[in-house]
Scaffold this active site. Structure first.
Site, PDB file in Angstrom:
ATOM      1  N   HIS A 185     -24.506  16.666  26.336  1.00 16.93           N
ATOM      2  CA  HIS A 185     -23.513  16.902  25.547  1.00 16.93           C
ATOM      3  C   HIS A 185     -22.445  17.727  26.400  1.00 16.93           C
ATOM      4  O   HIS A 185     -21.249  17.795  26.163  1.00 16.93           O
ATOM      5  CB  HIS A 185     -23.652  17.887  24.453  1.00 16.93           C
ATOM      6  CG  HIS A 185     -24.309  16.612  23.217  1.00 16.93           C
ATOM      7  ND1 HIS A 185     -25.537  16.421  23.219  1.00 16.93           N
ATOM      8  CD2 HIS A 185     -23.602  15.768  22.581  1.00 16.93           C
ATOM      9  CE1 HIS A 185     -25.696  15.617  22.190  1.00 16.93           C
ATOM     10  NE2 HIS A 185     -24.608  15.162  21.801  1.00 16.93           N
ATOM     11  N   ARG A 292     -17.833  15.518  15.854  1.00 14.60           N
ATOM     12  CA  ARG A 292     -18.954  16.032  16.158  1.00 14.60           C
ATOM     13  C   ARG A 292     -18.720  17.677  15.647  1.00 14.60           C
ATOM     14  O   ARG A 292     -18.378  18.481  16.320  1.00 14.60           O
ATOM     15  CB  ARG A 292     -19.348  16.118  17.770  1.00 14.60           C
ATOM     16  CG  ARG A 292     -19.730  14.759  18.263  1.00 14.60           C
ATOM     17  CD  ARG A 292     -20.038  15.325  19.682  1.00 14.60           C
ATOM     18  NE  ARG A 292     -20.831  13.876  20.262  1.00 14.60           N
ATOM     19  CZ  ARG A 292     -20.131  13.030  20.969  1.00 14.60           C
ATOM     20  NH1 ARG A 292     -18.951  12.768  21.169  1.00 14.60           N
ATOM     21  NH2 ARG A 292     -20.893  11.779  21.212  1.00 14.60           N
ATOM     22  N   ARG A 328     -19.286  13.638  11.038  1.00 14.47           N
ATOM     23  CA  ARG A 328     -20.630  13.584  10.959  1.00 14.47           C
ATOM     24  C   ARG A 328     -21.081  15.136  10.724  1.00 14.47           C
ATOM     25  O   ARG A 328     -20.826  16.010  11.273  1.00 14.47           O
ATOM     26  CB  ARG A 328     -21.225  13.453  12.510  1.00 14.47           C
ATOM     27  CG  ARG A 328     -22.642  13.366  12.539  1.00 14.47           C
ATOM     28  CD  ARG A 328     -23.189  12.861  13.960  1.00 14.47           C
ATOM     29  NE  ARG A 328     -22.675  13.878  15.077  1.00 14.47           N
ATOM     30  CZ  ARG A 328     -22.994  13.652  16.438  1.00 14.47           C
ATOM     31  NH1 ARG A 328     -23.535  12.359  16.797  1.00 14.47           N
ATOM     32  NH2 ARG A 328     -22.885  14.617  17.139  1.00 14.47           N
ATOM     33  N   GLU A 427     -29.353   5.570  15.745  1.00 15.04           N
ATOM     34  CA  GLU A 427     -29.553   5.976  17.132  1.00 15.04           C
ATOM     35  C   GLU A 427     -30.892   6.280  17.423  1.00 15.04           C
ATOM     36  O   GLU A 427     -31.362   6.683  18.462  1.00 15.04           O
ATOM     37  CB  GLU A 427     -28.592   7.293  17.378  1.00 15.04           C
ATOM     38  CG  GLU A 427     -28.834   8.362  16.131  1.00 15.04           C
ATOM     39  CD  GLU A 427     -27.808   9.260  16.760  1.00 15.04           C
ATOM     40  OE1 GLU A 427     -26.995   9.504  17.721  1.00 15.04           O
ATOM     41  OE2 GLU A 427     -27.358  10.369  15.700  1.00 15.04           O
ATOM     42  N   ASN A 450     -25.902   6.821  22.843  1.00 15.85           N
ATOM     43  CA  ASN A 450     -26.225   7.962  23.696  1.00 15.85           C
ATOM     44  C   ASN A 450     -27.521   8.198  23.343  1.00 15.85           C
ATOM     45  O   ASN A 450     -28.588   8.368  24.295  1.00 15.85           O
ATOM     46  CB  ASN A 450     -25.242   9.011  23.586  1.00 15.85           C
ATOM     47  CG  ASN A 450     -23.893   8.837  23.780  1.00 15.85           C
ATOM     48  OD1 ASN A 450     -23.532   7.912  24.629  1.00 15.85           O
ATOM     49  ND2 ASN A 450     -23.174   9.736  23.196  1.00 15.85           N
ATOM     50  N   ASP A 451     -27.862   8.332  22.236  1.00 17.27           N
ATOM     51  CA  ASP A 451     -29.233   8.453  21.612  1.00 17.27           C
ATOM     52  C   ASP A 451     -30.204   7.326  21.711  1.00 17.27           C
ATOM     53  O   ASP A 451     -31.397   7.350  21.875  1.00 17.27           O
ATOM     54  CB  ASP A 451     -29.256   9.125  20.255  1.00 17.27           C
ATOM     55  CG  ASP A 451     -29.226  10.621  20.722  1.00 17.27           C
ATOM     56  OD1 ASP A 451     -29.955  11.203  21.459  1.00 17.27           O
ATOM     57  OD2 ASP A 451     -28.407  11.249  19.806  1.00 17.27           O
ATOM     58  N   CYS A 498     -19.993   4.597  18.484  1.00 18.71           N
ATOM     59  CA  CYS A 498     -19.305   5.658  18.866  1.00 18.71           C
ATOM     60  C   CYS A 498     -20.092   6.186  20.156  1.00 18.71           C
ATOM     61  O   CYS A 498     -19.442   7.371  20.317  1.00 18.71           O
ATOM     62  CB  CYS A 498     -19.130   6.643  17.653  1.00 18.71           C
ATOM     63  SG  CYS A 498     -20.908   7.170  16.956  1.00 18.71           S
TER      64      CYS A 498
HETATM   65  C1  PEP Z   1     -24.633   8.976  20.208  1.00 18.16           C
HETATM   66  O1  PEP Z   1     -26.092   9.638  20.186  1.00 18.16           O
HETATM   67  O2  PEP Z   1     -24.447   7.873  20.977  1.00 18.16           O
HETATM   68  C2  PEP Z   1     -23.845  10.029  19.751  1.00 18.16           C
HETATM   69  C3  PEP Z   1     -22.583   9.425  19.408  1.00 18.16           C
HETATM   70  O3  PEP Z   1     -24.106  11.173  19.160  1.00 18.16           O
HETATM   71  P1  PEP Z   1     -24.096  12.397  20.048  1.00 18.16           P
HETATM   72  O4  PEP Z   1     -23.749  11.934  21.668  1.00 18.16           O
HETATM   73  O5  PEP Z   1     -23.504  13.458  19.840  1.00 18.16           O
HETATM   74  O6  PEP Z   1     -25.738  12.616  20.170  1.00 18.16           O
HETATM   75 MG    MG Z   2     -26.514  10.994  19.191  1.00 21.33          MG
END
Ligand code: PEP
Ligand code: MG
Length: 574
Positions: A185, A292, A328, A427, A450-451, A498
Site C-alpha cells: 500500500h 479505500r 469499500r 481477491e 493486487n490481492d 480495481c
Molecule cells: C486489490 O487487492 O486489488 C485491491 C484493490 O485492494 P487493496 O490494494 O487495497 O488491497
Molecule cells: Mg485488496
C-alpha cells in the site's frame, strides 16, 4: 554517479535533492547556515562532540567492567575518532568556509570516512559515531516532515502506508525505499500522491547524503545518485517528453472512454483520500470505483468517529455530483494497521486478522462505518463493497450487520438509500472457486487483483525478494479473472476490476477482450487507459485475449500484450 535498480511503483521522473531518512529516522533538514550563525553552529558542534564523547566514555567503562577490556577497546576507538583533531578541523572548516550546518557536515565527513573504512569492515563503527553525533545535534530539534521548506526526494529504509499517506505533498516530490514490494500500500499511496516512486532497491542509504542530487525514474525503477551531466540532461529531456504526452492526453478529458467501435467503458478512479476526487474529475472519471476508506484510520492516531466518516464520504459524493461512488468498508490489518486498532503482532499478517475478518470481529468499529456509509447514501449514488471475502458465510455475516444497521436507522427515521447496491471484492481464490454462489447474493463484483495475485501465487505483495512471481500476467491469475467475469455475465451482475493492473495500459486490451466494461484505476492513469480504449475495437481486444489465454507463462503473455499495445498506442509503451 551510482545507479540502483529497484521496483517501479509510481511512474514519472523526479530530479532533486535527497532527504535521507535512515533506520532511526534521522534526516538533515537544512544544508546551509547564514554567515551570522556560524559561530553559534560551531559551538553547537562542539557541545555535541563533548556530549557524545562523555557518553562513549561511560559505555567504554561499563563494557570494560562487565565484558572485559578487549570489548571496551571498541569504544576507545570511537572516542579517539570523536576527539580526533583532524576530524574536528574538517568539520569546522565545512561550517566556517562552506557554511554547512553541523548535521550536514557530520554526515558528509563521516560518510566519506565510512567509504574508506568499508574495506576494513569498520564502516559500521563510523555509522555508529555519525548517529551518536546526529542524535546529539538534532536531539530535541529533530524536525518532523511537516517542517520542510523546499522540495526534496525522500530516501528511506522503509515507509509504512500511513507514513506515506502523511507525506507533505507540497515538498516531497518522489521517494525511494530500500525494502517494499510492488503491490504494497506504500506503492499504492505513491500513485495517489502522483509522485514517482521506487521501492525495494536493497541497502544504499549509507552511500548517500542529504542534499545529494538524485534522479528517480519511476517508469524503469531506477535511482541515480549524483548523476553526471549527460545523465541529468537525458532525464530532463525525458521529463519534458512525459509532460508533452500528458498535455496531449489532456485533450481526451471530455471525450468518453469508448472503443473505436462505439462500446462504452465505464472508467472510474481509485481513491484513498477525499481530496483525490479533484484528480478524478479533472481527468473525466465516470465515478469512483474504489474508495479505500481505511486511510481515514491511518491519517490520525484516533479512531474516526461516525461524523468523521460521514464528512469524508459526503465530500466525495457531493464532488462527484451524481456519478457513482463505491465505498469499500475498511480493509485494515496486514500492512495497514493503526495503533488505535488493537491487533497483536501476527506471524502472517496477510493471512491473519485483516479486512472483513477484523470488521466482523470488532462490530462496534464496523457498525460505526456502516452507519456513516448508509447516511451518506442519501446524498448521491453510493455503492458499498466488502473487501477480502473468502467464504459465503463471511459475506452473509457482513450483510446481516448491514441489515441490522439499516433497521436501526429506519427505526430512528434517519434517511438513507434503501436501494443502495451492495457488492464484494473478489481477491481470494476461494471466492472465485465459489463465484457462482456469490453472484446470487451481491449486486456487483470488483476484482482486486493486487490481492488475487498475492493469494493465488502465494507471493507477499510487499516483498521485493519474490517480485518475479508477483505478476498480473500470470496465466493462473488470468484464468481466475476470466472465471469471475464469465460467472458474473451469466447472472448479469456488473463487474469492475480495481487492482493496479487496470491502471496499466498493457492490460487494457486483454481485460476488455475478457469482457470487462468497467475499470477503476488510479486517477493519474485515467488518460492513458482512455487513450487505449479509444484506439481499439472489441474484436481486436477479443483476439488479443484469446491468444493471451493460450500462453503458459507470465513473461510471454506480458511481452505479447506489450507488442499488441505498441500496434495501437505506441506512445504509451515506455
Ligand atoms: C486489490 O487487492 O486489488 C485491491 C484493490 O485492494 P487493496 O490494494 O487495497 O488491497
Ligand atoms: Mg485488496
Amino acid at each position: 554517479m551510482q545507479q540502483l535498480q529497484g521496483i517501479a511503483v509510481s511512474p514519472g521522473v523526479a530530479i532533486g535533492e535527497a532527504m535521507v531518512m535512515d533506520n532511526e529516522g534521522f534526516r538533515i533538514p537544512r544544508r546551509f547556515v547564514v554567515r551570522d550563525a556560524v559561530e553559534g553552529e560551531v559551538e553547537r558542534l562542539d557541545r555535541a562532540i563533548a556530549a557524545a564523547s562523555e557518553e562513549v566514555h561511560r559505555n567504554c567503562d561499563t563494557v570494560s567492567r562487565e565484558l572485559g577490556e578487549q570489548y571496551g577497546a571498541i569504544f576507545e576507538a570511537h572516542l579517539r575518532m570523536l576527539q580526533d583533531s583532524g576530524l574536528h578541523g574538517e568539520l569546522e572548516e565545512m561550517i566556517r568556509q562552506r557554511k554547512y550546518t553541523p548535521e550536514y557536515a557530520v554526515t558528509r565527513a563521516l560518510r566519506r570516512y565510512a567509504k574508506v573504512f568499508e574495506t576494513l569492515e569498520r564502516a559500521n563503527d563510523i555509522f555508529d559515531i555519525e548517529k551518536r553525533l546526529l542524535r546529539h545535534l538534532l536531539g530535541q530539534r529533530r524536525e518532523g516532515m511537516d517542517h520542510l521548506t523546499s522540495p526534496v526526494l525522500l530516501l528511506a529504509h522503509n515507509l509504512t502506508p500511513s507514513e506515506t499517506a502523511n507525506l507533505d505533498r507540497k515538498y516531497i516530490r518522489g521517494f525511494v525505499t530500500e525494502i517494499g514490494g510492488p503491490g504494497g500500500h506504500t506503492a499504492i499511496v505513491a500513485e495517489a500522491l502522483e509522485i514517482p516512486a521506487v521501492v525495494g532497491t536493497g541497502a544504499f542509504l549509507t552511500d548517500v547524503s542529504g542534499g545529494d542530487t538524485v534522479i528517480i525514474d519511476g517508469d524503469k525503477g531506477l535511482v541515480i545518485i549524483q548523476p553526471d551531466e549527460e545523465t541529468l540532461a537525458r532525464y530532463r529531456h525525458k521529463g519534458e517528453k512525459i509532460r508533452t504526452l500528458a498535455a496531449q492526453l489532456e485533450t481526451l478529458r471530455d471525450l468518453p472512454a469508448e472503443t473505436a467501435d462505439g462500446v462504452h467503458v465505464r472508467l472510474m478512479g481509485n481513491i484513498e483520500f477525499p481530496d483525490e476526487v479533484g484528480h478524478c474529475i479533472d481527468r473525466g472519471a465516470d465515478g469512483i470505483g474504489l474508495y479505500r476508506t481505511e486511510f481515514l484510520y491511518l491519517k490520525s492516531n484516533k479512531l474516526p468517529t461516525e461524523a468523521v466518516h460521514y464528512d469524508a464520504y459526503s465530500e466525495v459524493i457531493r464532488a462527484m455530483d451524481g456519478r457513482p461512488v463505491t465505498i469499500r468498508s475498511f480493509d485494515l490489518g496486514a500492512d495497514k494497521l493503526p495503533q488505535a486498532v488493537g491487533v497483536d503482532n501476527e506471524r502472517n499478517p496477510f493471512l491473519g486478522l485483516r479486512s472483513i475478518r477484523l470488521a466482523l470481529r470488532d462490530l462496534p468499529l464496523f457498525r460505526t462505518q456502516l452507519r456513516a456509509v448508509l447516511r451518506a447514501s442519501a446524498l448521491g449514488e453510493v455503492r458499498l463493497m466488502f473487501p477480502l471475502i473468502s467464504t459465503l458465510l463471511e459475506l452473509r455475516q457482513a450483510k446481516m450487520v448491514l441489515a441490522d444497521v439499516r433497521e436501526d436507522l429506519a427505526e430512528h427515521e434517519i434517511e438513507f438509500d434503501r436501494r443502495m447496491q451492495v457488492g464484494m471484492m473478489v481477491e481470494v481464490p476461494s471466492a472465485v472457486m465459489m463465484i457462482e454462489q456469490f453472484v446470487e447474493e451481491v449486486d456487483f463484483l470488483s476484482i482486486g487483483t493486487n490481492d488475487l495475485i498475492q493469494y493465488t501465487l502465494a507471493v507477499d505483495r510487499t516483498n521485493k525478494d519474490v517480485v518475479g512471481l508477483y505478476n498480473p500476467a500470470d496465466p493462473a491469475v488470468l484464468k481466475l479473472i476470466r472465471m469471475t467475469i464469465d460467472a458474473a455475465q451469466k447472472r448479469q451482475v456488473s463487474t469492475n476490476l480495481c487492482g493496479q493492473m487496470s491502471g496499466s495500459p498493457t492490460y487494457t486490451m486483454l481485460l476488455l477482450g475478457l469482457g470487462l466494461r468497467q475499470l477503476s484505476v488510479p486517477p493519474s492513469a485515467i488518460p492513458e487507459i482512455k487513450k487505449v480504449c479509444r484506439s481499439v475495437t472489441i474484436d481486436q481486444c477479443e483476439a488479443v485475449s484469446r491468444r493471451a489465454m493460450t500462453m503458459e507463462n507470465a513473461r510471454d503473455i506480458a511481452r505479447y500484450l506489450k507488442e499488441e499495445l505498441k500496434k495501437y498506442a505506441p506512445e504509451l509503451v515506455p
